[in-house]
Write an enzyme that holds these catalytic residues in place. Structure first.
Site: not given
Ligand code: PAF
Length: 279
Positions: A30, A32-33, A37, A61, A149, A152, A175, A186
Site C-alpha cells: 500500500m 509508504a515503502l 518492503h 480494507q 501482519d 493477514q 524487519v 504507520r
Molecule cells: O499488507 C499490506 O500492505 C496490504 O494489506 C496488502 C496485502 C497490500 C493488501 O492491500
C-alpha cells in the site's frame, strides 16, 4: 523499472512477456515503502525472473475512515525507493481495481473473528478481495508477505487454498529498526516522542516470551497488560498467544506458538508479534 498505471497496460505487457520459463514474483503493497518492503522485493528478485510490486491504498480494507485519509502516500518517493530492485511497479486507480463492488465470498472461519478481525471488522474481507483481484491481474508464481501482519498471512494462505490458486505464498521475516520497533508504514505518523517509546512493544513481547517459558501463558498476559496500563501513552487492544498450526487462541503453551499484540500509541495503531517455535 517499468511503471504501469492501468490494469489493461500491465496485463498486455505481462501477456506478451510471460513464457513458461518466466516466473513472476509479486509483492503487493500500500506504498509508504520502507526497508521491510525492500527485503520482500529483494527476496522476490532472487527467486524469480520478473518481480512486480503493486502500490494501492485499498479503501476496502480500512474500517476507519480517518485511518484511510491519513494513510501516508508518496508515490514518487516510493517509485524512486524501489527503482533499482524491482522490474515492474503497478499503481492502479481505485476504479480500475473495483469497476464494481466486489461480491466475492470467502470462508475464513474463526480466523476472521478473532484478534485483528475482532477489532477491525471487514478488514480481512477487504484484504482478501484486493489480493485476489491483484493475483488475477499479475498471475504470479510466488507472492511475498511480511510476517508482521501474521494474521493477514494466514488469511491469504486460506484464500489461496479455498480457490485452489497455483501461487506459492512466501512468508518473510519481520524487519526491525535497530531499537527493535517492527518496520511499518504507520511508523512515519508517530510523533518524535512516541517514536522514542515505541520500542517498548517489542521489548515487552521479548519479556513475555521469557515469562511464558518459565511460567505460563496467563502470567505472560498479565505482564503485558500491566506494562501497557502503567505506560499511559499506550492503550493495549489485545495480546494473545495462538497455536501456529490451528491459529486458535490458547491458554496452555504448545510447541509452536505466536504471541500477537495490537496497541495504540497516541492516534497510531501498531501491531507486532513474536514466535516460539521448534520448527
Ligand atoms: O499488507 C499490506 O500492505 C496490504 O494489506 C496488502 C496485502 C497490500 C493488501 O492491500
Amino acid at each position: 523499472m517499468l511503471v504501469f498505471y492501468t490494469r489493461k497496460s500491465l496485463v498486455e505487457y505481462l501477456t506478451a512477456t510471460k513464457t513458461p520459463y518466466c516466473e513472476i514474483g509479486f509483492v503487493p503493497t500500500m506504498g509508504a515503502l520502507h526497508q521491510g518492503h525492500l527485503t520482500l522485493l529483494e527476496k522476490s528478485v532472487g527467486e524469480n525472473k520478473l518481480t512486480v510490486c503493486s502500490i494501492f491504498v485499498n479503501p476496502l480494507q480500512f474500517n476507519n475512515k480517518q485511518d484511510l485519509e491519513k494513510y501516508p502516500r508518496n508515490i514518487e518517493a516510493d517509485i524512486d525507493f524501489i527503482k533499482s530492485c524491482c522490474d515492474i511497479v503497478f499503481v492502479p486507480e481505485s476504479i480500475d481495481i473495483y469497476p464494481e463492488q466486489p461480491t466475492e465470498k470467502f470462508d475464513f472461519g474463526s480466523l476472521d473473528l478473532i484478534l485483528e478481525a475482532e477489532f477491525r471488522p471487514g478488514h480481512f474481507y477487504g484484504v482478501a478481495a484486493v489480493v485476489k483481484l491483484l493475483f488475477e491481474i499479475v498471475k504470479p508464481n510466488k507472492a511475498y508477505f511480511g510476517l508482521k501482519d501474521y494474521q493477514q498471512l494466514e488469511i491469504i494462505k486460506s484464500m489461496v487454498k479455498q480457490f485452489n490458486l497455483q501461487i506459492e505464498i512466501i512468508p518473510c521475516d519481520i524487519v526491525r529498526e535497530s531499537d527493535g520497533l517492527a518496520m511499518s508504514s504507520r511508523n512515519q505518523r508517530l510523533e518524535a516522542e512516541e517514536r522514542e517509546i515505541a520500542p517498548l512493544i517489542y521489548k515487552t513481547l521479548q519479556k513475555a516470551t521469557e515469562i511464558v517459558k518459565e511460567k505460563s501463558i496467563s502470567a505472560s498476559k498479565e505482564f503485558v497488560f500491566n506494562t501497557f496500563v502503567a505506560n499511559k501513552q499506550f492503550r493495549i487492544e489485545y495480546f494473545e498467544w495462538v497455536d501456529m498450526d490451528s491459529f486458535e487462541i490458547i491458554s496452555n503453551s504448545t510447541q509452536n506458538m505466536v504471541g500477537l499484540i495490537a496497541v495504540w500509541l497516541g492516534n497510531i495503531r501498531l501491531i507486532d508479534n513474536i514466535t516460539i517455535s521448534t520448527k
